[in-house]
Design a protein around this motif. Structure first.
Motif, PDB file in Angstrom:
ATOM      1  N   LEU A 178       0.830  -1.208   0.000  1.00  0.00           N
ATOM      2  CA  LEU A 178       0.000   0.000   0.000  1.00  0.00           C
ATOM      3  C   LEU A 178       0.862   1.254   0.000  1.00  0.00           C
ATOM      4  CD1 LEU A 178      -2.843  -1.033   2.469  1.00  0.00           C
ATOM      5  CD2 LEU A 178      -2.942  -0.921  -0.032  1.00  0.00           C
ATOM      6  N   GLY A 179       2.013   1.188   0.657  1.00  0.00           N
ATOM      7  CA  GLY A 179       2.944   2.316   0.631  1.00  0.00           C
ATOM      8  C   GLY A 179       3.468   2.578  -0.778  1.00  0.00           C
ATOM      9  N   PHE A 180       3.837   1.518  -1.485  1.00  0.00           N
ATOM     10  CA  PHE A 180       4.260   1.671  -2.888  1.00  0.00           C
ATOM     11  C   PHE A 180       3.138   2.262  -3.729  1.00  0.00           C
ATOM     12  CE2 PHE A 180       7.530  -1.869  -2.392  1.00  0.00           C
ATOM     13  CZ  PHE A 180       8.607  -1.018  -2.509  1.00  0.00           C
ATOM     14  N   LEU A 181       1.932   1.760  -3.519  1.00  0.00           N
ATOM     15  CA  LEU A 181       0.787   2.236  -4.296  1.00  0.00           C
ATOM     16  C   LEU A 181       0.480   3.701  -3.987  1.00  0.00           C
ATOM     17  CD1 LEU A 181      -1.331   1.426  -6.353  1.00  0.00           C
ATOM     18  CD2 LEU A 181      -2.719   0.541  -4.488  1.00  0.00           C
ATOM     19  N   ALA A 182       0.540   4.079  -2.722  1.00  0.00           N
ATOM     20  CA  ALA A 182       0.283   5.474  -2.341  1.00  0.00           C
ATOM     21  C   ALA A 182       1.359   6.397  -2.910  1.00  0.00           C
ATOM     22  CB  ALA A 182       0.230   5.596  -0.816  1.00  0.00           C
ATOM     23  N   ALA A 183       2.618   5.971  -2.853  1.00  0.00           N
ATOM     24  CA  ALA A 183       3.694   6.792  -3.407  1.00  0.00           C
ATOM     25  C   ALA A 183       3.506   6.982  -4.912  1.00  0.00           C
ATOM     26  CB  ALA A 183       5.047   6.146  -3.120  1.00  0.00           C
ATOM     27  N   HIS A 184       3.110   5.935  -5.581  1.00  0.00           N
ATOM     28  CA  HIS A 184       2.861   6.028  -7.022  1.00  0.00           C
ATOM     29  C   HIS A 184       1.705   6.991  -7.305  1.00  0.00           C
ATOM     30  CE1 HIS A 184       2.462   4.852 -11.196  1.00  0.00           C
ATOM     31  NE2 HIS A 184       1.168   4.726 -10.979  1.00  0.00           N
ATOM     32  N   ALA A 185       0.626   6.860  -6.544  1.00  0.00           N
ATOM     33  CA  ALA A 185      -0.542   7.723  -6.766  1.00  0.00           C
ATOM     34  C   ALA A 185      -0.241   9.177  -6.414  1.00  0.00           C
ATOM     35  CB  ALA A 185      -1.732   7.208  -5.958  1.00  0.00           C
ATOM     36  N   ARG A 233       1.642  10.343  -9.545  1.00  0.00           N
ATOM     37  CA  ARG A 233       0.914  10.344 -10.810  1.00  0.00           C
ATOM     38  C   ARG A 233      -0.520  10.838 -10.706  1.00  0.00           C
ATOM     39  NH1 ARG A 233       3.764   6.579 -14.328  1.00  0.00           N
ATOM     40  NH2 ARG A 233       5.902   6.898 -13.665  1.00  0.00           N
ATOM     41  N   GLY A 234      -1.040  10.937  -9.499  1.00  0.00           N
ATOM     42  CA  GLY A 234      -2.413  11.388  -9.317  1.00  0.00           C
ATOM     43  C   GLY A 234      -3.353  10.254  -8.940  1.00  0.00           C
ATOM     44  N   PHE A 235      -4.342  10.602  -8.153  1.00  0.00           N
ATOM     45  CA  PHE A 235      -5.353   9.646  -7.700  1.00  0.00           C
ATOM     46  C   PHE A 235      -6.593   9.748  -8.579  1.00  0.00           C
ATOM     47  CE2 PHE A 235      -3.968   8.043  -3.581  1.00  0.00           C
ATOM     48  CZ  PHE A 235      -3.012   8.950  -3.174  1.00  0.00           C
ATOM     49  N   LEU A 236      -7.253   8.618  -8.779  1.00  0.00           N
ATOM     50  CA  LEU A 236      -8.617   8.645  -9.298  1.00  0.00           C
ATOM     51  C   LEU A 236      -9.521   8.997  -8.122  1.00  0.00           C
ATOM     52  CD1 LEU A 236      -8.656   5.543 -11.651  1.00  0.00           C
ATOM     53  CD2 LEU A 236      -8.704   7.940 -12.310  1.00  0.00           C
ATOM     54  N   PRO A 237     -10.736   9.472  -8.364  1.00  0.00           N
ATOM     55  CA  PRO A 237     -11.588   9.937  -7.261  1.00  0.00           C
ATOM     56  C   PRO A 237     -11.816   8.908  -6.152  1.00  0.00           C
ATOM     57  CG  PRO A 237     -12.529  10.585  -9.361  1.00  0.00           C
ATOM     58  CD  PRO A 237     -11.345   9.707  -9.673  1.00  0.00           C
ATOM     59  N   TRP A 238     -11.920   7.650  -6.465  1.00  0.00           N
ATOM     60  CA  TRP A 238     -12.238   6.624  -5.482  1.00  0.00           C
ATOM     61  C   TRP A 238     -11.013   5.984  -4.841  1.00  0.00           C
ATOM     62  CZ3 TRP A 238      -9.987   2.218  -7.247  1.00  0.00           C
ATOM     63  CH2 TRP A 238      -9.752   2.137  -8.620  1.00  0.00           C
ATOM     64  N   THR A 263     -10.144   6.591  -0.953  1.00  0.00           N
ATOM     65  CA  THR A 263     -11.046   5.856  -0.061  1.00  0.00           C
ATOM     66  C   THR A 263     -10.656   4.385  -0.011  1.00  0.00           C
ATOM     67  OG1 THR A 263     -12.817   7.393  -0.591  1.00  0.00           O
ATOM     68  CG2 THR A 263     -13.456   5.286   0.389  1.00  0.00           C
ATOM     69  N   LEU A 264     -10.408   3.781  -1.168  1.00  0.00           N
ATOM     70  CA  LEU A 264     -10.017   2.376  -1.202  1.00  0.00           C
ATOM     71  C   LEU A 264      -8.688   2.153  -0.492  1.00  0.00           C
ATOM     72  CD1 LEU A 264     -10.858  -0.408  -2.175  1.00  0.00           C
ATOM     73  CD2 LEU A 264      -9.644   0.043  -4.293  1.00  0.00           C
ATOM     74  N   LEU A 265      -7.772   3.075  -0.640  1.00  0.00           N
ATOM     75  CA  LEU A 265      -6.482   2.971   0.032  1.00  0.00           C
ATOM     76  C   LEU A 265      -6.664   3.024   1.555  1.00  0.00           C
ATOM     77  CD1 LEU A 265      -3.444   2.788  -0.690  1.00  0.00           C
ATOM     78  CD2 LEU A 265      -3.370   5.266  -0.561  1.00  0.00           C
ATOM     79  N   ALA A 266      -7.511   3.921   2.021  1.00  0.00           N
ATOM     80  CA  ALA A 266      -7.774   4.018   3.466  1.00  0.00           C
ATOM     81  C   ALA A 266      -8.456   2.757   3.991  1.00  0.00           C
ATOM     82  CB  ALA A 266      -8.632   5.243   3.758  1.00  0.00           C
ATOM     83  N   LEU A 267      -9.418   2.233   3.251  1.00  0.00           N
ATOM     84  CA  LEU A 267     -10.093   1.000   3.680  1.00  0.00           C
ATOM     85  C   LEU A 267      -9.120  -0.171   3.712  1.00  0.00           C
ATOM     86  CD1 LEU A 267     -13.496   1.292   1.781  1.00  0.00           C
ATOM     87  CD2 LEU A 267     -13.098   1.525   4.239  1.00  0.00           C
ATOM     88  N   ALA A 268      -8.270  -0.267   2.704  1.00  0.00           N
ATOM     89  CA  ALA A 268      -7.301  -1.355   2.651  1.00  0.00           C
ATOM     90  C   ALA A 268      -6.312  -1.261   3.813  1.00  0.00           C
ATOM     91  CB  ALA A 268      -6.564  -1.337   1.320  1.00  0.00           C
TER      92      ALA A 268
END
Length: 159
Positions: free
Chosen positions: A80-87, A90-95, A98-103
């Motif tokens: 999730l840290g890798f995914l958050a750093a990437h987002a 590069r930018g987040f999609l609107p959802w 929320t999905l990152l926080a739930l995960a």
């Protein structure tokens, strides 16, 4: 005499049913392992960023094990840290936020959900996160413009 003959027969049927259940469970686990391994190979051979590749590998490794408990999800936290750093880059999609926080809260709720609801929430969230990472890897190859620009537009830290 009729009753005495029924005991072993019922026990034998239950044992057969349990053996069949185990065969189905192992076959399902094998399919998940093969699918996640092949997806990881495809993602690693693609032009996806190293952060997405790392997130896919870590999440795929978690999916490949039939025995993942809440304390094993430390590895998922790194994904999730890798995914958050990437987002953030590069930018987040609107959802996605929320999905990152739930995960992120999966280790806290996975075991109680499994015990109370008989629902493998940990597996479901890992599978959803892996699909999300794979989709983001695939879409990233089409061009970063699909993700709405860089971190300056969508980062919660930068405004």
């Amino acid at each position: 005499a009729g009753q005495a003959g029924r005991g072993p027969e019922v026990g034998g049927r239950m044992q057969d049913a349990m053996i069949n259940y185990c065969r189905v469970a192992y076959a399902a686990q094998a399919l998940v392992t093969i699918a996640s391994t092949l997806a990881c190979i495809l993602i690693w051979r693609s032009d996806a960023s190293l952060r997405l590749k790392g997130a896919a590998l870590l999440t795929g490794a978690m999916l490949s094990s039939p025995y993942v408990l809440d304390y094993d999800l430390v590895v998922f936290g790194m994904a999730l840290g890798f995914l958050a750093a990437h987002a953030l880059e590069r930018g987040f999609l609107p959802w996605e936020k929320t999905l990152l926080a739930l995960a992120w809260f999966t280790p806290l709720v996975a075991r109680p959900a499994a015990q109370m609801l008989l629902l493998p929430l940990g597996f479901l969230i890992l599978a959803a996160a892996f699909a999300w990472i794979a989709a983001r890897s695939k879409t990233e190859q089409s061009g970063p413009a699909l993700w709405g620009g860089g971190a300056s537009h969508n980062s919660p830290l930068l405004g």
